[in-house]
Design an enzyme around this catalytic site. Sequence first.
Site, PDB file in Angstrom:
ATOM      1  N   ARG A 111      35.510  28.046  32.703  1.00  0.00           N
ATOM      2  CA  ARG A 111      34.785  27.367  33.790  1.00  0.00           C
ATOM      3  C   ARG A 111      33.431  28.037  34.029  1.00  0.00           C
ATOM      4  NH1 ARG A 111      37.188  26.128  39.829  1.00  0.00           N
ATOM      5  NH2 ARG A 111      37.428  28.400  39.941  1.00  0.00           N
ATOM      6  N   ASP A 115      39.159  33.316  47.245  1.00  0.00           N
ATOM      7  CA  ASP A 115      38.038  33.313  46.311  1.00  0.00           C
ATOM      8  C   ASP A 115      36.847  32.620  46.965  1.00  0.00           C
ATOM      9  OD1 ASP A 115      38.492  30.624  46.097  1.00  0.00           O
ATOM     10  OD2 ASP A 115      39.207  30.667  44.042  1.00  0.00           O
TER      11      ASP A 115
HETATM   12  C1  LIG Z   1      40.010  27.781  44.502  1.00  0.00           C
HETATM   13  C2  LIG Z   1      40.105  28.167  43.082  1.00  0.00           C
HETATM   14  O1  LIG Z   1      39.169  28.029  42.393  1.00  0.00           O
HETATM   15  S1  LIG Z   1      41.569  28.874  42.484  1.00  0.00           S
HETATM   16  C3  LIG Z   1      41.079  29.542  40.954  1.00  0.00           C
HETATM   17  C4  LIG Z   1      40.209  30.699  41.099  1.00  0.00           C
HETATM   18  N1  LIG Z   1      40.888  31.827  41.659  1.00  0.00           N
HETATM   19  C5  LIG Z   1      41.646  32.624  40.856  1.00  0.00           C
HETATM   20  O2  LIG Z   1      41.713  32.362  39.678  1.00  0.00           O
HETATM   21  C6  LIG Z   1      42.361  33.799  41.436  1.00  0.00           C
HETATM   22  C7  LIG Z   1      43.151  34.497  40.367  1.00  0.00           C
HETATM   23  N2  LIG Z   1      44.035  35.512  40.882  1.00  0.00           N
HETATM   24  C8  LIG Z   1      43.650  36.780  41.051  1.00  0.00           C
HETATM   25  O3  LIG Z   1      42.492  37.105  40.845  1.00  0.00           O
HETATM   26  C9  LIG Z   1      44.695  37.780  41.421  1.00  0.00           C
HETATM   27  O4  LIG Z   1      45.970  37.239  41.322  1.00  0.00           O
HETATM   28  C10 LIG Z   1      44.540  38.344  42.867  1.00  0.00           C
HETATM   29  C11 LIG Z   1      43.195  39.024  43.005  1.00  0.00           C
HETATM   30  C12 LIG Z   1      44.648  37.238  43.886  1.00  0.00           C
HETATM   31  C13 LIG Z   1      45.645  39.367  43.085  1.00  0.00           C
HETATM   32  O5  LIG Z   1      45.519  40.311  42.069  1.00  0.00           O
HETATM   33  P1  LIG Z   1      46.352  41.674  42.079  1.00  0.00           P
HETATM   34  O6  LIG Z   1      46.228  42.293  43.429  1.00  0.00           O
HETATM   35  O7  LIG Z   1      45.955  42.483  40.898  1.00  0.00           O
HETATM   36  O8  LIG Z   1      47.825  41.168  41.909  1.00  0.00           O
HETATM   37  P2  LIG Z   1      49.108  42.015  41.544  1.00  0.00           P
HETATM   38  O9  LIG Z   1      48.934  43.446  41.900  1.00  0.00           O
HETATM   39  O10 LIG Z   1      50.271  41.303  42.107  1.00  0.00           O
HETATM   40  O11 LIG Z   1      49.136  41.879  39.947  1.00  0.00           O
HETATM   41  C14 LIG Z   1      50.273  42.173  39.183  1.00  0.00           C
HETATM   42  C15 LIG Z   1      49.941  41.971  37.733  1.00  0.00           C
HETATM   43  O12 LIG Z   1      49.607  40.606  37.505  1.00  0.00           O
HETATM   44  C16 LIG Z   1      48.318  40.510  36.923  1.00  0.00           C
HETATM   45  N3  LIG Z   1      47.657  39.328  37.485  1.00  0.00           N
HETATM   46  C17 LIG Z   1      47.526  38.954  38.769  1.00  0.00           C
HETATM   47  N4  LIG Z   1      46.880  37.786  38.853  1.00  0.00           N
HETATM   48  C18 LIG Z   1      46.593  37.421  37.591  1.00  0.00           C
HETATM   49  C19 LIG Z   1      45.943  36.297  37.049  1.00  0.00           C
HETATM   50  N5  LIG Z   1      45.479  35.317  37.827  1.00  0.00           N
HETATM   51  N6  LIG Z   1      45.793  36.239  35.712  1.00  0.00           N
HETATM   52  C20 LIG Z   1      46.287  37.214  34.927  1.00  0.00           C
HETATM   53  N7  LIG Z   1      46.929  38.299  35.391  1.00  0.00           N
HETATM   54  C21 LIG Z   1      47.077  38.395  36.720  1.00  0.00           C
HETATM   55  C22 LIG Z   1      47.598  41.756  37.325  1.00  0.00           C
HETATM   56  O13 LIG Z   1      46.548  42.018  36.410  1.00  0.00           O
HETATM   57  C23 LIG Z   1      48.718  42.761  37.283  1.00  0.00           C
HETATM   58  O14 LIG Z   1      48.938  43.122  35.923  1.00  0.00           O
HETATM   59  P3  LIG Z   1      49.564  44.551  35.466  1.00  0.00           P
HETATM   60  O15 LIG Z   1      50.942  44.596  36.068  1.00  0.00           O
HETATM   61  O16 LIG Z   1      49.560  44.500  33.999  1.00  0.00           O
HETATM   62  O17 LIG Z   1      48.669  45.606  36.032  1.00  0.00           O
HETATM   63  O1  LIG Z   2      38.320  25.317  42.227  1.00  0.00           O
HETATM   64  C1  LIG Z   2      39.240  24.999  42.904  1.00  0.00           C
HETATM   65  C2  LIG Z   2      39.155  24.783  44.324  1.00  0.00           C
HETATM   66  O2  LIG Z   2      40.184  24.494  44.943  1.00  0.00           O
HETATM   67  O3  LIG Z   2      38.035  24.913  44.839  1.00  0.00           O
HETATM   68 MG   LIG Z   3      36.467  25.284  43.422  1.00  0.00          MG
END
Ligand SMILES: CC(=O)SCCNC(=O)CCNC(=O)[C@H](O)C(C)(C)COP(=O)(O)OP(=O)(O)OC[C@H]1O[C@@H](n2cnc3c(N)ncnc32)[C@H](O)[C@@H]1OP(=O)(O)O
Ligand SMILES: O=CC(=O)O
Ligand SMILES: [Mg+2]
Length: 543
Positions: free
Chosen positions: A189, A443
Amino acid sequence: MNGVGTGSYYTGATAVPVAKPFLMAGYDAPEGVEIRGRYDGEFAKILTRDALNFVAQLQREFKQRVRYALECRKEAKKRYNDGSAPGFDPATKNIREGDWVCAAVPPAVADRKVEITGPVERKMVINALNSGAKVFMADFEDALSPSWENLMNGHINLKDAVNGTISFHDKARNRVYKLNDQIAKLFVRPRGWHLPESHILIDGEPATACLVDFGLYFFHNYAPFRRGQGAGFGPFFYLPKMEHSREAKIWNCVFEKAEKMVGIERGSIRATVLIETLPAAFQMDEILYELRDHSVGLNCGRWDYIFSYVKTFQGHPDRLLPDRFLVGMGQHFMKSYSDRLIWTCHRRGVHAMGGHDGTWAAHPGLIPACMEVFNNTMGNSPNQIKTAKREEAANLTEEDLLQRPRGVRTMEGLRLNTRVGIQYLAAWLTGSGSVPLYNLMEDAATAEISRVQNWQWLKYGAELNGDGLGVRVNKELFGRVVEEEMARIEKEVGKEKYKKGMYKEASKIFTRQCTTSTLDDFLTLDAYNNIVVHHPKLTQSRL
Ligand SMILES: CC(=O)SCCNC(=O)CCNC(=O)[C@H](O)C(C)(C)COP(=O)(O)OP(=O)(O)OC[C@H]1O[C@@H](n2cnc3c(N)ncnc32)[C@H](O)[C@@H]1OP(=O)(O)O
Ligand SMILES: O=CC(=O)O
Ligand SMILES: [Mg+2]
């Protein structure tokens, strides 16, 4: 090119003196392209002369059209501010009513039951690809703070991922991360049309951020991606925050130009558009039509959609939102938009993402539960494009899509918006674009809801009608709330982290944006200047 520089690095607010002349390398940029971000030998493998030339060609060809599309957004804003509302365009009725379909879905992405999302951070890229999800949406947008370091490292990570060579050593835990044999299909994206990439100047102007994100990723990865993951198609993209089909048309032309420039078949690139602005909900058919040879569907971007509802109706005091957590998919305007998206996509032969042919999971822990729901409903079918038509949505009207959300406003809603908005911005200013706060993922899109909701309540002196006290929101009350919530944040995160973090700067930016008389278009557009770090401009004295 090597040069010798003296003086100081400009690092945003801080100038770091450099005592001695220092050796500095520069990027091998083509005519008219200037890189103002820090030099790094690894970044230079992304910012090659050919890759920069590719981006510059896209920029030169499309910058006027992008500018025009952004001007059109301003004109539409003026109309909404003068009292009108988005609606279906009579001029494109033939497209909405016409009997056309998009190009067939590439087999590699027929099954998208669960898609994991996350920023282009190295460990997370590996974890996401290994997560068991069908797709990984690697994010330069809502989930990424677009600092130079994050962007460039993101491109390195994606290139290594597509080549299958990505690894990461977590030294603290002595754990090595590598790709599994079975991995998710990669979608990327890029940022929205409105954002500049201020570290790359093309003909003296900041480049269009999404053309940089798209161009660099595409240039380096199209060939191995199509050979491997895409099985002859790709690369695949998610396209954010569009407001009109003319913006989709620009993307379509960008794709065609890119395909032509590298000599791959037209229709190789595929993209899913996020319907996440209120005006775009009235343009679903038109957007798919423009991208019909490059489309793999639409997705409900629900968080930005809520943000956009407030933004679109910023001049309408009769459309105040209730507390943020009350604006869910059960609200009539949200359900109508999601139903219309399913109906539209399935009628046009493509995926309806966001709960229909598949859903997003922002954390790997959510994948098994989501997968189970889809498997139970869909069995062995990869999607429901041909089986779930949702015909009743054909009758949804403009009123359905615009219906006012219901619910109360509370002081706790105002406090939570403030606490979350400031903490998110503090994280973003220090390089993290997605953070866990109070058991929720925050986010850029969710933080926008907090900001514009506060702004709307302040602008119109909204009554906090859920507390039974008849209190109205005004600047004095908000000032007190900010002070008290800052104290709470300090207590929650601890004095040390609070001192080292950028909470005060974040509070200043957030407060200004909530109290300004005219709503800023985007939180991150204003905040972006704080994360731009320009490399000193050198007089190139050669060694
Ligand atoms: C509105 C929108 O646009 S939604 C789409 C955009 N937003 C996103 O993509 C958010 C993605 N998610 C994240 O960034 C994370 O999940 C967070 C920041 C919310 C939380 O992250 P953390 O605090 O690190 O979570 P947590 O401690 O539970 O993580 C546990 C494990 O899962 C992994 N993990 C957590 N979220 C993700 C993810 N989305 N992708 C891959 N791995 C992940 C961590 O890297 C960690 O790995 P490890 O055990 O090997 O160290
Ligand atoms: O990108 C996703 C959203 O909900 O905004
Ligand atoms: Mg969005």
